[in-house]
Design an enzyme around this catalytic site. Structure first.
Site, PDB file in Angstrom:
ATOM      1  N   THR A   1      35.829   9.847  31.698  1.00  0.00           N
ATOM      2  CA  THR A   1      35.891  10.601  32.955  1.00  0.00           C
ATOM      3  C   THR A   1      35.610   9.633  34.100  1.00  0.00           C
ATOM      4  O   THR A   1      34.516   9.067  34.176  1.00  0.00           O
ATOM      5  CB  THR A   1      34.858  11.738  32.954  1.00  0.00           C
ATOM      6  OG1 THR A   1      35.089  12.569  31.819  1.00  0.00           O
ATOM      7  CG2 THR A   1      34.964  12.567  34.224  1.00  0.00           C
TER       8      THR A   1
ATOM      9  N   LYS B   1      39.873  17.216  35.439  1.00  0.00           N
ATOM     10  CA  LYS B   1      38.556  17.064  34.801  1.00  0.00           C
ATOM     11  C   LYS B   1      37.435  17.305  35.828  1.00  0.00           C
ATOM     12  O   LYS B   1      36.388  17.874  35.507  1.00  0.00           O
ATOM     13  CB  LYS B   1      38.450  15.663  34.195  1.00  0.00           C
ATOM     14  CG  LYS B   1      37.114  15.330  33.587  1.00  0.00           C
ATOM     15  CD  LYS B   1      36.831  16.042  32.268  1.00  0.00           C
ATOM     16  CE  LYS B   1      35.383  15.840  31.873  1.00  0.00           C
ATOM     17  NZ  LYS B   1      35.081  15.872  30.493  1.00  0.00           N
TER      18      LYS B   1
ATOM     19  N   LYS C   1      27.217  11.184  37.138  1.00  0.00           N
ATOM     20  CA  LYS C   1      28.310  10.296  37.560  1.00  0.00           C
ATOM     21  C   LYS C   1      29.565  11.111  37.897  1.00  0.00           C
ATOM     22  O   LYS C   1      30.224  10.889  38.908  1.00  0.00           O
ATOM     23  CB  LYS C   1      28.553   9.298  36.425  1.00  0.00           C
ATOM     24  CG  LYS C   1      29.789   8.435  36.473  1.00  0.00           C
ATOM     25  CD  LYS C   1      30.945   8.928  35.621  1.00  0.00           C
ATOM     26  CE  LYS C   1      30.706   9.143  34.167  1.00  0.00           C
ATOM     27  NZ  LYS C   1      31.850   9.625  33.388  1.00  0.00           N
TER      28      LYS C   1
HETATM   29  P1  NAP Z   1      28.193   7.364  25.273  1.00  0.00           P
HETATM   30  O1  NAP Z   1      27.822   8.020  23.988  1.00  0.00           O
HETATM   31  O2  NAP Z   1      27.113   6.911  26.186  1.00  0.00           O
HETATM   32  O3  NAP Z   1      29.149   6.109  24.924  1.00  0.00           O
HETATM   33  C1  NAP Z   1      29.608   5.269  25.938  1.00  0.00           C
HETATM   34  C2  NAP Z   1      30.530   4.234  25.331  1.00  0.00           C
HETATM   35  O4  NAP Z   1      31.034   3.381  26.376  1.00  0.00           O
HETATM   36  C3  NAP Z   1      29.823   3.312  24.326  1.00  0.00           C
HETATM   37  O5  NAP Z   1      30.722   2.975  23.287  1.00  0.00           O
HETATM   38  C4  NAP Z   1      29.510   2.096  25.186  1.00  0.00           C
HETATM   39  O6  NAP Z   1      29.334   0.904  24.455  1.00  0.00           O
HETATM   40  C5  NAP Z   1      30.764   2.027  26.033  1.00  0.00           C
HETATM   41  N1  NAP Z   1      30.569   1.234  27.249  1.00  0.00           N
HETATM   42  C6  NAP Z   1      29.771   1.547  28.299  1.00  0.00           C
HETATM   43  N2  NAP Z   1      29.854   0.591  29.254  1.00  0.00           N
HETATM   44  C7  NAP Z   1      30.733  -0.330  28.787  1.00  0.00           C
HETATM   45  C8  NAP Z   1      31.243  -1.549  29.300  1.00  0.00           C
HETATM   46  N3  NAP Z   1      30.863  -2.017  30.510  1.00  0.00           N
HETATM   47  N4  NAP Z   1      32.128  -2.244  28.558  1.00  0.00           N
HETATM   48  C9  NAP Z   1      32.505  -1.791  27.334  1.00  0.00           C
HETATM   49  N5  NAP Z   1      32.061  -0.654  26.786  1.00  0.00           N
HETATM   50  C10 NAP Z   1      31.183   0.068  27.502  1.00  0.00           C
HETATM   51  O7  NAP Z   1      29.126   8.307  26.158  1.00  0.00           O
HETATM   52  P2  NAP Z   1      30.116   9.477  25.689  1.00  0.00           P
HETATM   53  O8  NAP Z   1      29.366  10.768  25.709  1.00  0.00           O
HETATM   54  O9  NAP Z   1      30.872   9.060  24.492  1.00  0.00           O
HETATM   55  O10 NAP Z   1      31.083   9.511  26.963  1.00  0.00           O
HETATM   56  C11 NAP Z   1      32.151   8.581  27.126  1.00  0.00           C
HETATM   57  C12 NAP Z   1      33.056   9.079  28.257  1.00  0.00           C
HETATM   58  O11 NAP Z   1      33.566  10.380  27.913  1.00  0.00           O
HETATM   59  C13 NAP Z   1      32.334   9.238  29.596  1.00  0.00           C
HETATM   60  O12 NAP Z   1      33.201   8.920  30.652  1.00  0.00           O
HETATM   61  C14 NAP Z   1      31.977  10.725  29.617  1.00  0.00           C
HETATM   62  O13 NAP Z   1      31.820  11.201  30.948  1.00  0.00           O
HETATM   63  C15 NAP Z   1      33.178  11.332  28.919  1.00  0.00           C
HETATM   64  N6  NAP Z   1      32.948  12.619  28.231  1.00  0.00           N
HETATM   65  C16 NAP Z   1      31.813  12.866  27.509  1.00  0.00           C
HETATM   66  C17 NAP Z   1      31.666  14.108  26.892  1.00  0.00           C
HETATM   67  C18 NAP Z   1      30.439  14.459  26.073  1.00  0.00           C
HETATM   68  O14 NAP Z   1      30.231  15.677  25.792  1.00  0.00           O
HETATM   69  N7  NAP Z   1      29.635  13.498  25.633  1.00  0.00           N
HETATM   70  C19 NAP Z   1      32.679  15.080  26.988  1.00  0.00           C
HETATM   71  C20 NAP Z   1      33.837  14.776  27.687  1.00  0.00           C
HETATM   72  C21 NAP Z   1      33.970  13.539  28.305  1.00  0.00           C
HETATM   73  P3  NAP Z   1      27.886   0.517  23.827  1.00  0.00           P
HETATM   74  O15 NAP Z   1      27.843   1.186  22.480  1.00  0.00           O
HETATM   75  O16 NAP Z   1      27.893  -0.951  23.756  1.00  0.00           O
HETATM   76  O17 NAP Z   1      26.832   1.056  24.765  1.00  0.00           O
END
Ligand code: NAP
Length: 295
Positions: free
Chosen positions: A98, A173, A241
Site C-alpha cells: 500500500t 486502497k 502510514k
Molecule cells: P510486514 O509483516 O511488516 O512485512 C514487511 C515486509 O517488507 C518485510 O518482508 C520486510 O523485510 C519488507 N521490507 C520493509 N522495508 C524494506 C526495504 N527497505 N527493502 C526491502 N524490503 C523491505 O508488513 P505486511 O503486513 O506484510 O505489509 C506489507 C504491505 O502490505 C504494506 O504496504 C501494508 O500496508 C500492506 N498490507 C498489509 C495488510 C495486513 O493486514 N498486514 C493488508 C493489506 C495490505 P524484512 O523482513 O527484512 O523486515
C-alpha cells in the site's frame, strides 16, 4: 485460462507476502523468493522448494512476473532500484504494497523506460485473506497487462477489480483504508463503552455480531481485543502510514477528513507508547484509557 507456465518471484515475505508466496507455490507458479532479511527467504524457499534469490535483480532474471509486498513508499522505490538491472520488456512487476498513487505512477514511468509492464495491485482481506487466497485485489494499469497477470492474481485473491490506469488501484486502497479506520474507531470505542457499562463482553460480541453492527473486523479481532491481545495482523504503524497517504490525497481536494485526522492522532499516541507493531485493534487501548482516566 490460467497460464501455469508463468514463473512468479515474490519480494517481501512479511505477514502478507509469505502467505501469498505459499498460495502461488500451491498454484505451481512460484519460482523464486527474496527478502531483505535473508533468513526469512531461505526458510520459505526451503519450505516451498523454490530458489532463494541472491538479490532482487537475480530474482527478476529468473521470473516472468515479480510480485512485491513491502512496507512503504521509500521501501518499494528502493526495491525497484535493485530490481531494474534484472528487468526487461518481457517482464511484469506487480506491486501489492500500500503506497501513494503518485509512487505507483512514478514506478510505472521508470519501468516503462525499459519496456517493463507494471500494475499497482494493493490488496485487502488481512493476513487471513492472504493465507486463504481470498484477497480483494484493486488493480491499476493497462487492461491487457492485467490479463498477463490474471493467473498470479487468481492464485492469491478472489475478487479482482480493474479500477483504471496505474495509480487507481492505490486510490481505491485509500478508500478501503479510510473505511477500516472508521470501523476500527467504531468497534473499539463501542467495546470500551460496553466494558465501562460492566457488560459481559463475550456476550456483547456474540449478540452484536449477529445484528446490523456485525462486521469483518469485529468477527476477526473482537475476541482478541476483549482478552487484551493484539497479535500481529495489520501493524498499527502501517495503517498510520496509509492514513497519511489518505490525508495527503484529501488535502488535494481541500478537505480534512475527521475519521482520518482523529485516527492519525490516536495511532501516533500508541506508536509513541511502543504499540506500533501491534495489530490496529490496539486502538482499544486508547479507547479504554478514555474511560479509566475519568475515574
Ligand atoms: P510486514 O509483516 O511488516 O512485512 C514487511 C515486509 O517488507 C518485510 O518482508 C520486510 O523485510 C519488507 N521490507 C520493509 N522495508 C524494506 C526495504 N527497505 N527493502 C526491502 N524490503 C523491505 O508488513 P505486511 O503486513 O506484510 O505489509 C506489507 C504491505 O502490505 C504494506 O504496504 C501494508 O500496508 C500492506 N498490507 C498489509 C495488510 C495486513 O493486514 N498486514 C493488508 C493489506 C495490505 P524484512 O523482513 O527484512 O523486515
Amino acid at each position: 485460462m490460467p497460464n501455469v507456465s508463468t514463473k512468479v518471484g515474490v519480494i517481501g515475505l512479511g505477514a502478507m507476502g509469505a502467505p501469498m508466496a505459499r498460495n502461488l507455490a500451491r498454484a505451481g507458479l512460484l519460482a523464486s523468493v527474496w527478502n531483505r532479511t535473508h533468513s526469512k527467504a531461505a526458510a520459505l524457499a526451503a519450505e516451498l522448494g523454490v530458489s532463494c534469490a541472491s538479490d532482487p535483480a537475480d530474482l527478476a532474471r529468473h521470473c516472468d512476473v515479480v510480485l512485491t509486498c513491502v512496507s512503504a513508499d521509500a521501501d518499494l522505490l528502493a526495491v525497484i532500484d535493485l530490481l531494474i538491472p534484472g528487468l526487461d520488456g518481457d517482464k511484469l512487476v506487480i506491486d501489492t504494497s500500500t503506497v501513494n498513487p503518485a509512487t505507483a505512477i512514478e514506478i510505472a514511468r521508470r519501468l516503462a523506460e525499459i519496456g517493463c509492464g507494471f500494475l499497482d495491485a494493493p490488496v485487502s482481506g488481512g493476513v487471513e485473506g492472504a493465507k486463504q487466497g481470498t484477497l480483494a485485489i484493486m488493480v491499476g494499469g493497462d487492461a491487457r497487462t492485467l490479463e498477463r497477470a490474471r493467473s498470479t492474481f487468481e492464485a492469491i485473491g478472489k475478487r479482482i477489480a480493474h479500477m483504471g490506469p496505474v495509480g487507481s488501484g492505490q486510490s481505491t486502497k485509500a478508500v478501503n483504508q479510510i473505511m477500516c479506520a472508521g470501523i476500527n474507531q467504531a468497534v473499539t470505542e463501542a467495546l470500551a463503552f460496553a466494558e465501562a457499562e460492566g457488560l459481559p463482553l463475550d456476550k456483547v460480541l456474540e449478540v452484536v455480531s449477529g445484528g446490523a453492527a456485525g462486521n469483518w473486523f469485529l468477527d476477526k479481532r473482537g475476541a482478541g481485543m476483549v482478552r487484551g491481545e493484539f497479535p500481529h495482523g495489520f501493524k498499527l504503524a502501517l495503517h498510520h502510514k496509509d492514513l497519511e497517504i489518505c490525508k495527503a490525497i484529501a488535502a488535494r481536494h481541500g478537505v480534512a477528513l475527521p475519521v482520518v485526522e482523529m485516527t492519525l492522532i490516536h495511532y501516533a499516541r500508541l506508536m509513541v507508547a511502543g504499540y506500533g507493531d501491534e495489530d490496529i485493534s490496539a486502538l482499544f487501548r486508547e479507547k479504554r484509557r478514555m474511560f479509566t482516566e475519568t475515574k
